[in-house]
Design a protein around this motif. Structure first.
Motif, PDB file in Angstrom:
ATOM      1  N   THR A 275      -6.148  -2.843  -4.277  1.00  0.00           N
ATOM      2  CA  THR A 275      -5.220  -3.419  -5.258  1.00  0.00           C
ATOM      3  C   THR A 275      -5.854  -4.665  -5.882  1.00  0.00           C
ATOM      4  O   THR A 275      -6.840  -5.200  -5.367  1.00  0.00           O
ATOM      5  CB  THR A 275      -3.876  -3.841  -4.622  1.00  0.00           C
ATOM      6  OG1 THR A 275      -4.076  -4.999  -3.807  1.00  0.00           O
ATOM      7  CG2 THR A 275      -3.268  -2.701  -3.809  1.00  0.00           C
TER       8      THR A 275
ATOM      9  N   VAL B  43      -0.554   3.343  -0.631  1.00  0.00           N
ATOM     10  CA  VAL B  43      -0.517   1.997  -0.054  1.00  0.00           C
ATOM     11  C   VAL B  43       0.632   1.765   0.934  1.00  0.00           C
ATOM     12  O   VAL B  43       0.708   0.704   1.544  1.00  0.00           O
ATOM     13  CB  VAL B  43      -0.478   0.920  -1.164  1.00  0.00           C
ATOM     14  CG1 VAL B  43      -1.784   0.908  -1.964  1.00  0.00           C
ATOM     15  CG2 VAL B  43       0.725   1.105  -2.084  1.00  0.00           C
ATOM     16  N   ASN B  44       1.529   2.732   1.077  1.00  0.00           N
ATOM     17  CA  ASN B  44       2.639   2.601   2.026  1.00  0.00           C
ATOM     18  C   ASN B  44       2.550   3.780   2.982  1.00  0.00           C
ATOM     19  O   ASN B  44       2.772   4.918   2.592  1.00  0.00           O
ATOM     20  CB  ASN B  44       3.984   2.585   1.301  1.00  0.00           C
ATOM     21  CG  ASN B  44       5.120   2.192   2.221  1.00  0.00           C
ATOM     22  OD1 ASN B  44       4.915   1.633   3.291  1.00  0.00           O
ATOM     23  ND2 ASN B  44       6.332   2.480   1.808  1.00  0.00           N
TER      24      ASN B  44
ATOM     25  N   HIS C  44      -3.837  -7.336  -6.277  1.00  0.00           N
ATOM     26  CA  HIS C  44      -2.869  -8.376  -5.932  1.00  0.00           C
ATOM     27  C   HIS C  44      -3.587  -9.680  -5.597  1.00  0.00           C
ATOM     28  O   HIS C  44      -4.560  -9.671  -4.844  1.00  0.00           O
ATOM     29  CB  HIS C  44      -2.031  -7.983  -4.714  1.00  0.00           C
ATOM     30  CG  HIS C  44      -1.261  -6.704  -4.860  1.00  0.00           C
ATOM     31  ND1 HIS C  44      -0.642  -6.317  -6.027  1.00  0.00           N
ATOM     32  CD2 HIS C  44      -0.987  -5.729  -3.964  1.00  0.00           C
ATOM     33  CE1 HIS C  44      -0.038  -5.162  -5.836  1.00  0.00           C
ATOM     34  NE2 HIS C  44      -0.219  -4.779  -4.597  1.00  0.00           N
TER      35      HIS C  44
ATOM     36  N   LEU D  78      -5.444  -3.081   1.584  1.00  0.00           N
ATOM     37  CA  LEU D  78      -4.741  -3.471   0.357  1.00  0.00           C
ATOM     38  C   LEU D  78      -5.604  -4.375  -0.511  1.00  0.00           C
ATOM     39  O   LEU D  78      -5.593  -4.258  -1.741  1.00  0.00           O
ATOM     40  CB  LEU D  78      -3.410  -4.137   0.681  1.00  0.00           C
ATOM     41  CG  LEU D  78      -2.358  -3.236   1.322  1.00  0.00           C
ATOM     42  CD1 LEU D  78      -1.120  -4.041   1.696  1.00  0.00           C
ATOM     43  CD2 LEU D  78      -2.003  -2.068   0.414  1.00  0.00           C
TER      44      LEU D  78
ATOM     45  N   ASN E 231       2.489  -1.527   1.625  1.00  0.00           N
ATOM     46  CA  ASN E 231       2.863  -2.148   0.359  1.00  0.00           C
ATOM     47  C   ASN E 231       3.797  -1.184  -0.358  1.00  0.00           C
ATOM     48  O   ASN E 231       3.376  -0.166  -0.861  1.00  0.00           O
ATOM     49  CB  ASN E 231       1.582  -2.393  -0.431  1.00  0.00           C
ATOM     50  CG  ASN E 231       1.764  -3.009  -1.791  1.00  0.00           C
ATOM     51  OD1 ASN E 231       0.837  -2.963  -2.574  1.00  0.00           O
ATOM     52  ND2 ASN E 231       2.898  -3.588  -2.112  1.00  0.00           N
ATOM     53  N   TYR E 232       5.085  -1.516  -0.398  1.00  0.00           N
ATOM     54  CA  TYR E 232       6.026  -0.545  -0.939  1.00  0.00           C
ATOM     55  C   TYR E 232       6.582  -0.907  -2.308  1.00  0.00           C
ATOM     56  O   TYR E 232       7.190  -0.057  -2.960  1.00  0.00           O
ATOM     57  CB  TYR E 232       7.168  -0.276   0.048  1.00  0.00           C
ATOM     58  CG  TYR E 232       8.065  -1.443   0.318  1.00  0.00           C
ATOM     59  CD1 TYR E 232       9.201  -1.658  -0.437  1.00  0.00           C
ATOM     60  CD2 TYR E 232       7.769  -2.342   1.337  1.00  0.00           C
ATOM     61  CE1 TYR E 232      10.026  -2.728  -0.191  1.00  0.00           C
ATOM     62  CE2 TYR E 232       8.601  -3.412   1.594  1.00  0.00           C
ATOM     63  CZ  TYR E 232       9.716  -3.600   0.826  1.00  0.00           C
ATOM     64  OH  TYR E 232      10.524  -4.662   1.076  1.00  0.00           O
TER      65      TYR E 232
ATOM     66  N   LEU F  33       0.006 -11.190  -1.157  1.00  0.00           N
ATOM     67  CA  LEU F  33       1.026 -10.288  -0.633  1.00  0.00           C
ATOM     68  C   LEU F  33       2.202 -11.144  -0.199  1.00  0.00           C
ATOM     69  O   LEU F  33       2.019 -12.306   0.166  1.00  0.00           O
ATOM     70  CB  LEU F  33       0.498  -9.509   0.572  1.00  0.00           C
ATOM     71  CG  LEU F  33      -0.719  -8.622   0.331  1.00  0.00           C
ATOM     72  CD1 LEU F  33      -1.228  -8.051   1.646  1.00  0.00           C
ATOM     73  CD2 LEU F  33      -0.401  -7.520  -0.665  1.00  0.00           C
TER      74      LEU F  33
ATOM     75  N   ASN G  17       3.822  -6.341  -4.898  1.00  0.00           N
ATOM     76  CA  ASN G  17       2.893  -6.813  -3.869  1.00  0.00           C
ATOM     77  C   ASN G  17       3.624  -7.145  -2.560  1.00  0.00           C
ATOM     78  O   ASN G  17       3.145  -7.926  -1.754  1.00  0.00           O
ATOM     79  CB  ASN G  17       2.087  -8.010  -4.375  1.00  0.00           C
ATOM     80  CG  ASN G  17       2.959  -9.154  -4.828  1.00  0.00           C
ATOM     81  OD1 ASN G  17       4.125  -8.981  -5.171  1.00  0.00           O
ATOM     82  ND2 ASN G  17       2.398 -10.348  -4.849  1.00  0.00           N
ATOM     83  N   GLU G  18       4.790  -6.531  -2.364  1.00  0.00           N
ATOM     84  CA  GLU G  18       5.574  -6.782  -1.156  1.00  0.00           C
ATOM     85  C   GLU G  18       5.193  -5.798  -0.055  1.00  0.00           C
ATOM     86  O   GLU G  18       5.017  -4.606  -0.296  1.00  0.00           O
ATOM     87  CB  GLU G  18       7.068  -6.655  -1.459  1.00  0.00           C
ATOM     88  CG  GLU G  18       7.935  -7.039  -0.288  1.00  0.00           C
ATOM     89  CD  GLU G  18       9.413  -7.129  -0.635  1.00  0.00           C
ATOM     90  OE1 GLU G  18      10.185  -7.511   0.253  1.00  0.00           O
ATOM     91  OE2 GLU G  18       9.787  -6.823  -1.781  1.00  0.00           O
ATOM     92  N   VAL G  19       5.064  -6.321   1.149  1.00  0.00           N
ATOM     93  CA  VAL G  19       4.779  -5.480   2.298  1.00  0.00           C
ATOM     94  C   VAL G  19       5.991  -5.458   3.230  1.00  0.00           C
ATOM     95  O   VAL G  19       6.810  -6.373   3.229  1.00  0.00           O
ATOM     96  CB  VAL G  19       3.522  -5.939   3.075  1.00  0.00           C
ATOM     97  CG1 VAL G  19       2.274  -5.819   2.211  1.00  0.00           C
ATOM     98  CG2 VAL G  19       3.677  -7.351   3.612  1.00  0.00           C
TER      99      VAL G  19
END
Length: 164
Positions: free
Chosen positions: A111, A60-61, A113, A107, A76-77, A116, A80-82
């Motif tokens: 995911t 995802v990152n 989530h 995402l 997305n690292y 985000l 749920n933060e980008v």
């Protein structure tokens, strides 16, 4: 791996180290980052090793590749933060917009989530503008959230809800 008109969004690779160090050691590129510029490739190697390990768990990152070369990363690292980073010579070419327009729908597919979020320095007009253009809305601000080399930065927080 994701592909856009100009970009390949892919897994981190050991051979990305030199190009990543070029980005992460650049004081201008790191001006609004949450860590100081990398002083040695060893610092970048630790970051790259972490990305490789994270990729094995969740794809995802992404590393951003243009014309066969690493130029940045986006995705997305954490939770749920980008976030995103781009080598300075590629700024103002809509590369991060192109990358994130592919990553955000991906995402939602992979995911669970419900939203985000991202945070940026309010002085970083480019990042705040990018997030807004992607549909993120500002939720709040906080003062003195990061102290890098003795200089405090503030944060503005953004949220994008999962489409219904």
């Amino acid at each position: 791996m994701l592909k856009t008109e100009r970009l390949i969004l892919r897994e981190p690779r050991a051979e990305d180290l030199d190009a990543m160090f070029a980005a992460y050691s650049d004081p201008q590129a790191m001006r609004y980052w949450s860590t100081p510029p990398h002083e040695t490739p060893d610092v970048t190697q630790t970051l790259l090793d972490g990305r490789i390990a994270h990729w094995a768990k969740a794809q995802v990152n992404f590393q951003i590749e243009l014309d066969g070369h690493y130029i940045g990363n986006a995705g997305n690292y954490a939770r749920n933060e980008v976030g995103f980073m781009l080598q300075r010579q590629f700024w103002r070419q809509s590369i991060l917009t192109e990358a994130m327009e592919a990553i955000v729908p991906y995402l939602w597919e992979v995911t669970d989530h419900d939203h985000l979020f991202a945070d940026a320095d309010p002085l970083n007009a480019a990042s705040c503008g990018l997030l807004t253009s992607l549909g993120f809305h500002e939720t709040h601000r906080a003062e003195r959230t990061f102290c890098i080399n003795g200089l405090w930065s503030d944060s503005v927080y953004f949220r994008l809800n999962r489409p219904t």
